[in-house]
Design a protein around this motif. Structure first.
Motif, PDB file in Angstrom:
ATOM      1  N   MET A   6       0.823  -1.206   0.000  1.00 57.55           N
ATOM      2  CA  MET A   6       0.000   0.000   0.000  1.00 57.55           C
ATOM      3  C   MET A   6       0.859   1.258   0.000  1.00 57.55           C
ATOM      4  N   SER A   7       1.938   1.244   0.764  1.00 57.05           N
ATOM      5  CA  SER A   7       2.850   2.396   0.796  1.00 57.05           C
ATOM      6  C   SER A   7       3.524   2.595  -0.553  1.00 57.05           C
ATOM      7  N   LYS A   8       3.882   1.506  -1.179  1.00 58.56           N
ATOM      8  CA  LYS A   8       4.491   1.565  -2.513  1.00 58.56           C
ATOM      9  C   LYS A   8       3.524   2.184  -3.517  1.00 58.56           C
ATOM     10  N   ASP A   9       2.269   1.757  -3.475  1.00 58.51           N
ATOM     11  CA  ASP A   9       1.258   2.327  -4.375  1.00 58.51           C
ATOM     12  C   ASP A   9       1.031   3.804  -4.079  1.00 58.51           C
ATOM     13  N   MET A  10       1.040   4.177  -2.809  1.00 58.08           N
ATOM     14  CA  MET A  10       0.857   5.578  -2.438  1.00 58.08           C
ATOM     15  C   MET A  10       1.957   6.441  -3.035  1.00 58.08           C
ATOM     16  N   LEU A  11       3.192   5.961  -2.945  1.00 61.08           N
ATOM     17  CA  LEU A  11       4.307   6.728  -3.487  1.00 61.08           C
ATOM     18  C   LEU A  11       4.223   6.816  -5.010  1.00 61.08           C
ATOM     19  N   ASN A  12       3.884   5.711  -5.645  1.00 59.94           N
ATOM     20  CA  ASN A  12       3.850   5.678  -7.118  1.00 59.94           C
ATOM     21  C   ASN A  12       2.710   6.527  -7.687  1.00 59.94           C
ATOM     22  N   THR A  13       1.557   6.542  -6.990  1.00 59.90           N
ATOM     23  CA  THR A  13       0.405   7.295  -7.501  1.00 59.90           C
ATOM     24  C   THR A  13       0.412   8.754  -7.039  1.00 59.90           C
ATOM     25  N   LYS A  14       1.242   9.047  -6.021  1.00 66.50           N
ATOM     26  CA  LYS A  14       1.304  10.390  -5.417  1.00 66.50           C
ATOM     27  C   LYS A  14      -0.028  10.797  -4.777  1.00 66.50           C
ATOM     28  N   ASP A  15      -0.888   9.816  -4.506  1.00 66.34           N
ATOM     29  CA  ASP A  15      -2.116  10.066  -3.757  1.00 66.34           C
ATOM     30  C   ASP A  15      -1.823   9.763  -2.290  1.00 66.34           C
ATOM     31  N   PHE A  16      -1.539  10.799  -1.502  1.00 67.75           N
ATOM     32  CA  PHE A  16      -1.124  10.622  -0.119  1.00 67.75           C
ATOM     33  C   PHE A  16      -2.290  10.750   0.867  1.00 67.75           C
ATOM     34  N   LEU A  17      -3.509  10.706   0.350  1.00 68.88           N
ATOM     35  CA  LEU A  17      -4.679  10.825   1.209  1.00 68.88           C
ATOM     36  C   LEU A  17      -5.465   9.521   1.299  1.00 68.88           C
ATOM     37  N   THR A  18      -5.839   8.974   0.156  1.00 72.55           N
ATOM     38  CA  THR A  18      -6.675   7.782   0.121  1.00 72.55           C
ATOM     39  C   THR A  18      -5.808   6.536   0.046  1.00 72.55           C
ATOM     40  N   LEU A  19      -6.081   5.592   0.929  1.00 72.42           N
ATOM     41  CA  LEU A  19      -5.336   4.332   0.941  1.00 72.42           C
ATOM     42  C   LEU A  19      -6.034   3.301   0.059  1.00 72.42           C
ATOM     43  N   TYR A  20      -5.221   2.536  -0.666  1.00 72.45           N
ATOM     44  CA  TYR A  20      -5.732   1.472  -1.530  1.00 72.45           C
ATOM     45  C   TYR A  20      -4.977   0.185  -1.252  1.00 72.45           C
ATOM     46  N   LEU A  21      -5.698  -0.923  -1.350  1.00 76.10           N
ATOM     47  CA  LEU A  21      -5.096  -2.247  -1.258  1.00 76.10           C
ATOM     48  C   LEU A  21      -5.612  -3.083  -2.421  1.00 76.10           C
ATOM     49  N   ASN A  22      -4.689  -3.508  -3.265  1.00 74.42           N
ATOM     50  CA  ASN A  22      -5.057  -4.341  -4.411  1.00 74.42           C
ATOM     51  C   ASN A  22      -6.106  -3.646  -5.278  1.00 74.42           C
ATOM     52  N   ASN A  23      -5.897  -2.313  -5.473  1.00 70.74           N
ATOM     53  CA  ASN A  23      -6.765  -1.477  -6.304  1.00 70.74           C
ATOM     54  C   ASN A  23      -8.158  -1.262  -5.704  1.00 70.74           C
ATOM     55  N   GLU A  24      -8.329  -1.513  -4.407  1.00 70.84           N
ATOM     56  CA  GLU A  24      -9.597  -1.277  -3.733  1.00 70.84           C
ATOM     57  C   GLU A  24      -9.374  -0.322  -2.554  1.00 70.84           C
ATOM     58  N   PHE A  25     -10.425   0.437  -2.200  1.00 74.57           N
ATOM     59  CA  PHE A  25     -10.318   1.345  -1.061  1.00 74.57           C
ATOM     60  C   PHE A  25      -9.946   0.578   0.204  1.00 74.57           C
ATOM     61  N   PHE A  26      -9.101   1.197   1.024  1.00 76.25           N
ATOM     62  CA  PHE A  26      -8.713   0.614   2.309  1.00 76.25           C
ATOM     63  C   PHE A  26      -8.948   1.675   3.379  1.00 76.25           C
ATOM     64  N   PHE A  27     -10.044   1.525   4.123  1.00 80.56           N
ATOM     65  CA  PHE A  27     -10.417   2.514   5.130  1.00 80.56           C
ATOM     66  C   PHE A  27     -10.266   1.964   6.551  1.00 80.56           C
ATOM     67  N   GLU A  28      -9.367   1.024   6.719  1.00 79.43           N
ATOM     68  CA  GLU A  28      -9.202   0.398   8.028  1.00 79.43           C
ATOM     69  C   GLU A  28      -8.305   1.219   8.949  1.00 79.43           C
ATOM     70  N   LYS A  29      -7.298   1.918   8.384  1.00 74.87           N
ATOM     71  CA  LYS A  29      -6.302   2.617   9.195  1.00 74.87           C
ATOM     72  C   LYS A  29      -6.116   4.054   8.709  1.00 74.87           C
TER      73      LYS A  29
END
Length: 546
Positions: free
Chosen positions: A48-71
């Protein structure tokens, strides 16, 4: 010679900090690059951190291309910062932040211990924390529990220091309390608020300083700082993803997680964390328990006219009890949740061991725990010599790489701790335990992880590498949450518990797609399907359509 001694005395504070730094390196940092990210949480959060850095979206968390609102995102921001500073994404850069958090906790424990009592107490408490088994493990494991534990400990430390500082400096410590409480919330949500505020609430009642909390220069400014840290991200998420964010983040992963475990799972009995601490605070738990029980039995507790260190012990006792009861009251429990309790336990244990080292206090009782542990160590090292005789052949082969180190360390720790205790060299006993845990951490962690990988993750790592090299996608049928496939395969993965013939055919028919299943799930019907086995591992197989 005299000048050298004077130099050492003059700069003993600096040398103490450097000495702790060397020990912390071997405890937390050494070899953290040498073993793969572990399923489930390490590979999940780092992906998830890797995807955040690559997409430059530092607000919304994603896991396996799906929203991740757990943390909340604080952990992930730290990971991205590490990736950016080092310029690459590796096991080292993923684990560097958590090792740094562990080190910061150790140093804070040293400095606060030095302030309220002595340099020796600070060093002893810091090393007890750093070498406590669960804290040590999770400070080398790229998950977010060490982040919240660090923020909570900083918040609590500054809250306690308001009782030991000059009046003119008190406001700064209160503000730091609120700042780090806000950061703790951004690390893990509600626990980051409840533990600091709940603990300080009861500490203020005990210390008869409850009204002080509500002084405007502390309370108003503090909450402004707290909300400046906490509110922006939460407001943005609610605006961007309402009502999904509210239902998932607030209701499911905070309210429902605490009140029940029907949706989340992980239900455990109330006493679960009492048992966790018994191994998590190893090797210091026995000595700490024995002395505390002895004090209770003798009614050797005073609550009036206490010295600074005695008040500090009471405060840490309040924190430990509140933290334990808070997490024990939750229906949903994981062993990692209790991590914030260990700094306070280390401060309690540090006082006991400091008096043991300097004065021989309670030596008769602590030595009994030393002899008991030493007997276990020596016996375990002898038994380990003959594991080939009673363990299954494959298991004996799996653990073989770790055997020499464990046998040597346990045997030497057992012998040396007995000798030092007999000769009343109590500092030697203390450092025997420190060196045992340091050595296991620095030189054993890689071996222990690699043993665990042999029970299935090695298969998945090879499959992920194969799919990456051959530009294939992956489908996992009959199991979920093996996120090392995402991290090392560098593509989204389809997970499903469905393993009937129709589901398998659908996934095999997808273009450039490979299917992974557990070997035990392969029935005669499945064997009749038209597929090739590309790789067969110990637990999983990798298939493609013929």
């Amino acid at each position: 010679m005299i000048k050298a001694k004077e130099f050492l005395i003059k700069y003993q504070g600096l040398f103490t900090i450097l000495g702790l730094g060397i020990l912390f390196y071997f405890i937390f940092f050494h070899n953290i690059w040498a073993y793969a990210l572990m399923d489930v949480d390490e590979s999940r959060y780092v992906s998830m951190s890797k995807d955040m850095l690559n997409t430059k979206d530092f607000l919304t968390l994603y896991l396996n291309n799906e929203f991740f609102f757990e943390k909340p995102p604080l952990y992930f921001w730290g990971e991205c910062l590490s990736f950016a500073i080092f310029g690459k994404i590796t096991e080292f850069t993923a684990r560097f932040p958590v090792a740094l958090y562990g080190t910061l906790c150790g140093y804070l424990t040293y400095f606060i211990g030095k302030k309220v009592y002595s340099r020796t107490y600070g060093v002893v408490s810091a090393l007890i924390l750093a070498t406590s088994l669960e804290f040590l493990i999770l400070a080398k494991f790229a998950i977010l529990d060490i982040v919240v534990a660090t923020c909570v400990w900083f918040s609590l430390a500054f809250g306690m220091l308001t009782n030991f500082c000059r009046e003119k400096n008190k406001k700064y410590f209160w503000w730091l309390f609120y700042i780090f409480s806000g950061l703790a919330v951004m690390a893990k949500g509600i626990p980051g608020f409840v533990i600091p505020f709940g603990s300080i609430f009861f500490i203020s009642i005990y210390s008869k300083k409850f009204k002080e909390i509500f002084r405007p220069q502390y309370f108003l400014v503090g909450f402004v700082l707290f909300f400046l840290i906490v509110l922006p991200w939460h407001i943005v998420m609610l605006k961007m993803h309402d009502p999904l964010f509210f239902n998932e983040y607030v209701m499911k992963h905070h309210v429902a997680r605490f009140l029940g475990s029907n949706e989340i799972g992980r239900q455990q009995p109330f006493y679960f964390y009492f048992l966790t601490i018994l191994w998590g605070f190893f090797p210091w738990i026995l000595s700490t328990l024995v002395v505390l029980i002895r004090k209770i039995f003798k009614r050797d507790f005073k609550f009036k006219d206490l010295s600074d260190i005695q008040r500090f012990m009471v405060y840490n006792g309040i924190i430990a009890i509140f933290t334990l009861l808070f997490f024990s009251s939750s229906k949903t429990k994981l062993i990692t949740y209790i991590l914030p309790i260990y700094p306070s336990l280390a401060c309690l244990g540090g006082y006991i061991w400091t008096n043991y080292i300097e004065k021989g206090e309670y030596s008769r009782f602590i030595n009994k725990t030393v002899y008991f542990l030493a007997s276990i160590f020596v016996l375990a090292s002898i038994v380990a010599l003959f594991t080939n005789l009673f363990l299954p052949e494959q298991l004996a082969l799996d653990i073989a790489p770790a055997k020499p180190l464990c046998i040597a360390l346990l045997f030497l720790a057992g012998i040396f701790s007995i000798v030092f205790a007999k000769k009343e060299k109590y500092l030697g006993v203390f450092f025997t335990y420190v060196i045992l845990m340091l050595s296991l951490s620095a030189f054993g962690t890689e071996k222990f992880f690699n043993i665990d990988y042999k029970f299935g993750q090695d298969d998945l790592l090879r499959f992920a590498q194969y799919s990456k090299e051959n530009d294939k996608t992956l489908s996992c049928l009959g199991f979920t949450h093996k996120y090392s496939l995402i991290y090392y395969g560098e593509k989204p993965v389809y997970y499903s518990n469905d393993k009937d013939l129709g589901a398998i055919k659908n996934e095999l028919n997808k273009k450039d797609n490979l299917v992974i299943m557990r070997k035990k799930d392969i029935t005669d019907e499945i064997k009749s399907l038209n597929y090739n086995i590309l790789e067969e591992g110990r637990r999983y197989i990798l298939m493609e359509k013929k």
